[in-house]
Design a protein around this motif. Structure first.
Motif, mmCIF file in Angstrom:
data_model
loop_
_atom_site.group_PDB
_atom_site.id
_atom_site.type_symbol
_atom_site.label_atom_id
_atom_site.label_comp_id
_atom_site.label_asym_id
_atom_site.label_seq_id
_atom_site.Cartn_x
_atom_site.Cartn_y
_atom_site.Cartn_z
ATOM 1 N N GLY A 27 -4.712 2.666 2.044
ATOM 2 C CA GLY A 27 -4.175 3.758 1.234
ATOM 3 C C GLY A 27 -4.996 5.023 1.267
ATOM 4 N N THR A 78 0.827 -1.207 0.000
ATOM 5 C CA THR A 78 0.000 0.000 0.000
ATOM 6 C C THR A 78 0.860 1.255 0.000
ATOM 7 O OG1 THR A 78 -1.736 -1.185 1.200
ATOM 8 C CG2 THR A 78 -1.847 1.215 1.206
ATOM 9 N N PRO A 96 -0.423 3.320 -3.153
ATOM 10 C CA PRO A 96 -1.643 3.596 -2.378
ATOM 11 C C PRO A 96 -2.923 3.301 -3.139
ATOM 12 C CG PRO A 96 -0.068 5.399 -2.174
ATOM 13 C CD PRO A 96 0.452 4.501 -3.238
ATOM 14 N N THR A 155 -3.803 8.857 -0.031
ATOM 15 C CA THR A 155 -4.490 9.260 -1.257
ATOM 16 C C THR A 155 -5.163 10.611 -1.085
ATOM 17 O OG1 THR A 155 -4.889 6.947 -1.880
ATOM 18 C CG2 THR A 155 -6.287 8.620 -2.904
#
Length: 383
Positions: free
Chosen positions: A239, A227, A231, A243
């Protein structure tokens, strides 16, 4: 009259000490804290509650503590270094037994009027005890294996206690700050090369062991690594934080959306907007210009710490000042790297901007030590 007596006058006493404080550094600290107040006001939707007003009170308390620490001669703090370190260890042990738990971690001791996070105190206590150790140790013994083992043990003990809480971010900071101070004290580079080589080997082994019978990590830990590297592979799960942070950073552009106009924070898309991810709120509202301006203030604070370290004449003052500057640098470097996706999310606050009592108070006390070293350094006698 000796040369030293002729050329160096005694350090200032009484009220004169206030005149000899590093006032440019003080103004920089006030400026950075003011940025924090402004952003906490913004993320609360234009209200001093619940974050900005308590943060102002904590800063006022921390500022008073900084002045008190600054007025005390630096040699006193040198003599208190071992006691401060032992107190920090005791508090970390108490956290493990009677500490309060929050968000899956047991890191705080409830004092009634505030929650104390002993790991924050250990950051400055570790710097103090290492600076006192290398001030006591003859320079020719600095790189001897036995005398290298002692500071390593001093670093690893609190690191292990903090990692058990668990608090990976603070553990990394303790290791990095301790190792950095050892390097600044003159420990031979070969020791650090060996540690780096071992670290690279360990990381390689972790990746190579995946899917084998001797796999070193659990599957969920590998998913966290995936991740971090990508992400978008879990945008609504692990994630999500990074993000949303990247969206906020990118939407700010050069000059930002405007004060209190950040959609990511105002619409609560951005998690932990008042603590670990407050820099993304700043970048969204004030853009690249705002983020770069804050980074400039941080850089100037580091420069004044280095200046004070170079101006002092005793080893303890120089090392403790450099150690505090290094700690401060690691704080904002790790936080900014984290929110930009350059480092894993490890829960490191942005110094003097993120909401938090223990971190603010400890930083102000730390800069009180920088002021004490600056005030009580020998000065040239005016003719």
């Amino acid at each position: 009259m000796s040369y030293l007596e002729h050329n160096v006058k005694s350090t200032p006493t009484g009220p004169r000490k206030m005149l000899h404080m590093n006032w440019p550094l003080t103004l920089l600290l006030i400026s950075v804290a003011s940025v924090g107040f402004l952003m906490l006001y913004s993320v609360a939707g234009g209200s001093f509650q619940p974050w900005a007003e308590p943060q102002m009170k904590r800063f006022a308390l921390g500022f008073a503590a900084m002045i008190i620490v600054a007025m005390v001669p630096i040699w006193f703090w040198r003599n208190m270094s071992v006691l401060a370190y032992l107190l920090g260890i005791v508090l970390l042990i108490l956290v493990a037994t009677i500490g309060e738990e929050g968000k899956g971690a047991q890191r705080w001791i409830n004092l009634g009027f505030m929650r104390l996070q002993p790991s924050e105190l250990m950051k400055i206590s570790l710097v103090m005890v290492l600076a006192a150790y290398y001030d006591w140790l003859p320079a020719k013994r600095t790189s001897h294996p036995f005398w290298v083992f002692v500071p390593v043990a001093l670093i690893l003990l609190p690191t292990a206690l903090v990692l058990k809480q668990p608090d990976l971010g603070t553990s990394i900071l303790l290791l990095a700050a301790g190792g950095g101070l050892m390097f600044l004290a003159g420990v031979h580079w070969a020791y650090f090369a060996a540690v780096i080589a071992a670290g690279v080997g360990l990381v390689t082994a972790v990746f190579e062991s995946r899917g084998t019978e001797w796999q070193l990590l659990k599957n969920y830990q590998y998913r966290r690594i995936d991740t971090f590297l990508d992400p978008s592979s879990d945008p609504l799960g692990a994630g999500y934080h990074i993000t949303q942070s990247k969206i906020a950073l990118g939407s700010g552009g050069w000059t930002g959306r405007g004060f209190m106009q950040g959609t990511q924070s105002r619409l609560n898309f951005l998690p932990e907007k008042h603590t670990d991810f407050i820099f993304t709120t700043l970048a969204e509202e004030f853009g690249f210009v705002g983020g770069f301006s804050l980074l400039t203030l941080y850089a100037l604070i580091i420069i004044f710490c280095v200046y004070t370290a170079l101006a002092t004449r005793d080893r303890f003052s120089s090392l403790v000042t450099l150690g505090i500057g290094l700690n401060f640098f690691l704080f904002f470097a790790v936080n900014m790297s984290m929110v930009m996706g350059l480092a894993p999310v490890v829960g490191v606050p942005l110094p003097m901007v993120s909401y938090g009592g223990s971190a603010m108070l400890v930083l102000m006390v730390a800069f009180g030590l920088v002021h004490s070293a600056h005030i009580h350094r020998p000065r040239q006698q005016r003719r």
